[in-house]
Design an enzyme around this catalytic site. Structure first.
Site, short mmCIF file in Angstrom:
data_model
loop_
_atom_site.label_atom_id
_atom_site.label_comp_id
_atom_site.label_asym_id
_atom_site.label_seq_id
_atom_site.Cartn_x
_atom_site.Cartn_y
_atom_site.Cartn_z
CB SER A 102 37.59 40.96 42.20
OG SER A 102 37.91 40.83 40.85
CG ASP A 241 41.15 39.13 38.90
OD1 ASP A 241 41.26 37.93 38.59
OD2 ASP A 241 40.04 39.67 39.13
CG ASP A 243 38.32 36.75 41.78
OD1 ASP A 243 38.96 37.46 40.98
OD2 ASP A 243 37.08 36.69 41.80
CG ASP A 245 36.88 37.01 38.31
OD1 ASP A 245 37.88 37.77 38.30
OD2 ASP A 245 35.76 37.39 38.72
#
Length: 447
Positions: A102, A241, A243, A245
């Site tokens: 993340s 960010d 990833d 999400d």
């Protein structure tokens, strides 16, 4: 008792336990065995990753373990976490895996599982996989191993999915948009989807090299996005960010629009169109009291879940809500996807601007947030600090000083060895004084 799986899968520093190639291989075998036993047939599992250098190593080891145990693997390459949730459903896979840490730095990585329906793997199945790691099952015969194949058009499929979520015929022509991709998984799909919708796109940090993901960029460093918005005269800034999400936005004046304000905007827009399920939204213990009061003014409820998108999602499904999220920028829009989706959130935010013909600075401008601050204490080891009566007493004393006109939340991070102390109050000076003294008092006790 969980040993490896946290609130967001397995995560750690690469080449240190548990984030090693050996562990990924064993985890692949354990997951392959458990999933095959549950399904009763030779399963297909999809693997996506972000742009970390270690993604190649973890992907190869995990893939080897899964195929050794008899599973077929679909490799989709670098895509956002929400793309894995969608593609798992779209490609009729039996499970999905995202390799990402993340917003953490490039030296970390993680392994997160999704079930066939695109939701996170149930707790009992994760615990079963953990137990299987202690005694790996026998390997199947030589001709019963699985095979791995690559899906070349995964990003294009995800872009079409994003576009299909928007009102028919909607265009975003004329909007100038800064998008900070954090040198992460959205480096390609982020600018592409916005361009295809007609935006004048200014991409930032969209050249990943394996080492620069989240490095002073993206949603944890929104000041760079703010500077570019002001410099370029853009209408909105979007910071993702690693990833993709989560999303942090800013308006054309450079004012940050965090997750609480995004929830307010999307909830009001959906409510006005008769599309808000349950007459409520789900947030977390960290969400601002100002949001709760703003929603109440519209006759809407706000339910608070424990921190972590896993818990937000659980409460959304329990309460019948279709909008939920975290102050940090994780938004779950259940009408569209089964997990937090930064690009989906961005498109819905742009839709609200376009349909209401208002700049972002005007949307939810009446919402007054309480001053709030988060303090972090780095812990020598993870432990249940709140079980200590002395800590509980300190928190009660601090809450008494706020006299009902504020909140305190103390919790361990779900992903890092840090104790997080959040204090908010109507008066900023009071908030800072209470927060700083409480943090120092707890630090003396636990460190």
């Amino acid at each position: 008792m969980r040993r490896h799986f946290g609130t967001d899968g397995v995560r750690g520093t690469v080449n240190q336990s548990p984030m090693t190639a050996e562990f990924a291989l064993a985890l692949g075998r354990a997951a392959g065995h458990v999933l095959t036993r549950h399904l009763g047939h030779k399963p297909h599992i999809l693997i996506g990753k972000d742009t970390r250098l270690s993604g190649y190593m973890i992907e190869s080891a995990l893939c080897a373990g899964l195929t050794a145990q008899g599973m077929n693997v679909l490799l989709v390459g670098p895509v956002p976490t929400p793309a894995v949730a969608y593609l798992t459903r779209s490609l009729r896979a039996d499970a999905g895996v995202m390799l990402s840490a993340s917003h953490n730095p490039a030296g970390d990585n993680g392994i997160k599982f999704f079930a066939a329906d695109g939701f996170k793997l149930p707790d009992d199945v994760e615990l079963e996989i953990e137990a299987c790691l202690d005694a790996l099952p026998p390997l199947p015969p030589a001709l019963e191993v699985g095979k791995a194949s690559r899906i070349d058009d995964a990003r294009g499929r995800y872009i079409e999915f994003l576009k299909a979520s928007l009102p028919k015929g909607l265009r975003l022509d004329g909007l100038k948009v800064v998008v900070d991709c954090a040198n992460g998984a959205a480096y390609d799909v982020g600018p592409r989807i916005l361009e295809e919708m007609g935006c004048d796109v200014i991409p930032m940090h969209a050249r990943p090299d394996g080492y620069n993901i989240n490095r002073e960029c993206g949603s944890t460093y929104p000041e760079h996005m703010v500077h570019r918005v002001i410099e370029s005269g853009a209408d909105i800034g979007l910071a993702l960010d690693g990833d993709a999400d989560r999303l942090i936005a800013c308006d054309g004046r450079g004012q940050i629009v965090d997750g609480d304000r995004v929830i307010a905007i999307l909830a009001e827009h959906a409510n006005n169109h008769g599309q808000l399920s349950g007459g409520a939204v789900v947030t977390t213990l960290m969400s601002n009291m100002g949001l709760e009061r703003y929603l109440a003014g519209m006759g809407l409820k706000m339910f608070r879940a424990a921190v972590g998108d896993r818990y937000v999602l659980e409460m959304m499904r329990d309460k019948g809500c279709n909008i939920g999220g975290e102050q940090s920028g994780h938004m779950i829009l259940l009408d569209h996807n089964t997990t937090g989706d930064g690009l989906m959130t961005a498109l819905q935010l742009l839709t609200a601007m376009a349909e209401q013909q208002k700049p972002l600075s005007e949307l939810a401008s009446d919402m007054a947030l309480f001053p709030q601050k988060l303090w972090n204490i780095v812990m020598p080891e993870r432990k249940d600090v709140m079980a200590d009566e002395r800590v509980q007493s300190l928190v009660r004393e601090a809450e008494a000083k706020l006299d009902g006109d504020g909140r305190i939340n103390v919790r361990m991070s779900g992903t890092e060895p840090k104790l997080r102390i959040m204090v908010e109050a109507a008066d900023e000076e009071m908030m800072l004084g209470v927060g700083e003294s409480l943090t120092e008092a707890i630090r003396e006790l636990v460190c």
